[in-house]
Design an enzyme around this catalytic site. Structure first.
Site, PDB file in Angstrom:
ATOM      1  N   GLU A 306       0.475  -1.155  -0.054  1.00  0.00           N
ATOM      2  CA  GLU A 306      -0.058   0.034   0.057  1.00  0.00           C
ATOM      3  C   GLU A 306       0.950   0.990   0.027  1.00  0.00           C
ATOM      4  OE1 GLU A 306      -2.595   0.239   3.404  1.00  0.00           O
ATOM      5  OE2 GLU A 306      -3.244  -1.764   2.922  1.00  0.00           O
ATOM      6  N   GLU A 364     -13.160   5.651  -0.608  1.00  0.00           N
ATOM      7  CA  GLU A 364     -15.048   4.292   0.533  1.00  0.00           C
ATOM      8  C   GLU A 364     -15.600   5.575   1.581  1.00  0.00           C
ATOM      9  OE1 GLU A 364     -12.466   0.205   1.036  1.00  0.00           O
ATOM     10  OE2 GLU A 364     -10.873   1.367  -0.363  1.00  0.00           O
ATOM     11  N   LYS A 367     -15.837   4.297   5.629  1.00  0.00           N
ATOM     12  CA  LYS A 367     -14.177   3.611   7.013  1.00  0.00           C
ATOM     13  C   LYS A 367     -14.401   4.490   7.765  1.00  0.00           C
ATOM     14  CE  LYS A 367     -10.179   2.436   4.663  1.00  0.00           C
ATOM     15  NZ  LYS A 367      -9.050   2.260   4.375  1.00  0.00           N
ATOM     16  N   GLU A 373      -9.436   8.885   5.654  1.00  0.00           N
ATOM     17  CA  GLU A 373      -9.100   7.002   5.444  1.00  0.00           C
ATOM     18  C   GLU A 373     -10.168   7.602   4.745  1.00  0.00           C
ATOM     19  OE1 GLU A 373      -8.113   4.531   6.224  1.00  0.00           O
ATOM     20  OE2 GLU A 373      -6.818   6.093   7.468  1.00  0.00           O
TER      21      GLU A 373
END
Length: 512
Positions: A306, A364, A367, A373
């Site tokens: 990541e 997203e 999250k 985030e």
């Protein structure tokens, strides 16, 4: 006259070939180049970038639509956080290399029973492989970074060994590797890079057995490396340019290349012995390399599971905006997919390809945690780009405006740190898709038009650019329709070419 006619025919034939070459054919980048490999037994890797595909959201496209988007972006690898059946099926027969995962909450059961491990492999590997090209299984994610996962630390290696044993039984242990994803904070020290060392709590009892397994099976040590967090934690001491790959490698040319001490030049370049670090990611990776060498496993290679940069966040979260994220990821791709041995790898391990997965495919919205985030995606949930990026690495970050995006203007140095810049930007409407890429053809990986000259280019060139944009947006325009348009495009121009040839031929005859 016959010679003139042959020359004319050759010219027109060449014109026909140029016209009949479809946009997709022009944009083909050829076979994926293989990168330089170290002398060890690791396989030579295809020169492609990867993406993390998470689904912690309630507004995402279907897995089939998401996979089409991934393919349209010329991404070659996909990393998942589980083995969701719908996603695994959607990835079948796509040519995409896949990292699937056994989530943290499944480790205990698989670690305690070889029968359970065999069943997990049956259900989550054999049910999809080889149609779905699973290359790696990640057992858990960032286990050593959160105290709540400490009960699983002793179960990680038994779980890995059980899965590996099942793969070996099915003659798949060479094709499918097993590893885990480790957060960068597993290191107790990372500066200077040569002083990298794992936390004493985990180094010998947990990391060392993992490294032994990775060394024996030639699997990668996957690290989640985020220069953003390191910079945001100490922006007064760490130049933003150092985190964003913005330091020129010639900026410290006057510094001694044989320095014997650790120092930082006026330009922000880190000197560590005879090595120079022009960006933080290289420094982080070499800190991991040094930490592995300290434990006696310098042969294990590192991969990036990541990395990325957030495009928005909460008030008080510095530097999270679209221009910074675009700059980071564009330069990341250019570096990681470079074919130059002087760019590839890290200062302590030059010339070695590092498999890299950008986080993430989508923003997203479910999250938990701070605002950042929920804003790491390259795409909005409706499939449109948060900012333009060439995932083939051929365009080069210099082709883009240094801070250009689909909506943000250039920012002053002060405003680049402002968390309110581009805070939760809305996705552009589908009708504005042709306005997102005014200056280049994203799918070809090369720039032939500037935004200034876009309106004055020939109709032929403009239409080709439009077709490429159609092919890049399967969420808004059906891929099949785009392919039909692509097919019929040269047929529409062929009569014009024949007419021009006949006109010139008759004209030349009249001159005889």
């Amino acid at each position: 006259m016959m010679m003139r006619r042959r020359s004319l025919w050759s010219l027109v034939s060449l014109l026909c070939i140029m016209v009949c070459a479809t946009p997709a054919a022009i944009c083909q980048t050829g076979p994926q180049a293989e990168s330089v490999s170290d002398p060890g037994s690791y396989p030579v890797e295809a020169n492609t970038i990867g993406i993390n595909y998470g689904q912690v959201a309630d507004n995402l496209p279907t897995p089939q639509e998401a996979v089409l988007l991934i393919q349209s972006m010329k991404i070659g690898r996909v990393k998942l956080f589980d083995s969701d059946p719908a996603v695994m099926s959607a990835l079948a027969n796509t040519g995409l290399q896949v990292i699937s995962a056994l989530p943290n909450d499944g480790i205990s059961a698989v670690a305690s029973s070889s029968t359970t491990a065999e069943q997990w492999v049956q259900d989550n590997v054999l049910a999809y492989y080889p149609a779905t090209d699973i290359t790696t299984i990640h057992v858990g994610n960032e286990l050593w970074s959160q105290p709540g996962f400490q009960p699983l630390w002793d179960q990680l290696m038994p779980c890995i060994l059980n899965i590996h044993a099942s793969l070996t039984y099915h003659n798949l242990s060479q094709a499918i590797k097993v590893s885990t994803a480790v957060a960068f904070n597993a290191l107790a020290a990372s500066y200077p890079p040569s002083a990298g060392v794992f936390s004493e709590e985990i180094a010998v009892p947990y990391v060392q057995p993992l490294l032994q397994f990775l060394s024996e099976t030639h699997s990668y040590f996957y690290i989640n490396a985020y220069p953003y967090f390191a910079w945001a934690g100490d922006p007064a001491q760490i130049p933003l340019e150092y985190a964003l790959f913005e330091l020129d490698s010639s900026s410290s040319s006057s510094s001694s290349s044989t320095a014997s001490t650790t120092s930082v030049t006026a330009a922000g370049v880190v000197l560590d012995g005879h090595l120079k670090y022009y960006n933080m990611l290289d420094a982080q990776l070499d800190a991991v390399n040094a930490a592995m060498e300290q434990l006696g496993y310098g042969d294990v290679r590192v991969a990036i599971s990541e990395t990325g940069w957030p495009t928005a966040g909460d008030p008080g979260q510095l530097g999270c905006n679209i221009p910074n994220a675009a700059n980071y990821n564009r330069r990341l791709v250019t570096k990681m997919l470079s074919t130059s041995s002087s760019v590839l790898g890290t200062p302590s391990r030059p010339g070695i390809f590092i498999p890299t997965f950008i986080f993430a495919l989508f923003n997203e919205d479910l999250k938990p945690g701070p605002g950042t985030e929920r804003h790491w995606g390259l795409l909005y949930p409706n499939g449109t780009n948060v900012y333009s990026i060439d995932m083939t690495g051929q365009m080069g970050s210099f082709t883009f405006n240094s801070t250009s995006s689909s909506k943000a203007p250039n920012l002053t140095p002060a405003s680049r740190n402002n968390p309110l810049n581009d805070l939760d930007p809305p996705p552009p409407p589908a009708s504005s898709i042709f306005n997102q890429f005014p200056g280049f053809d994203i799918s070809c990986g090369s720039s032939t038009m500037s935004s200034r000259s876009f309106k004055t280019t020939t109709t032929f060139t403009t239409v080709r650019a439009a077709f490429n944009l159609l092919l890049q947006q399967p969420a808004n325009i059906p891929l099949t329709a785009a392919r039909l348009l692509e097919f019929f495009f040269p047929l529409l121009l062929l009569p014009l070419t024949i007419t021009a040839f006949l006109f010139l031929s008759i004209h030349l005859d009249s001159l005889q």
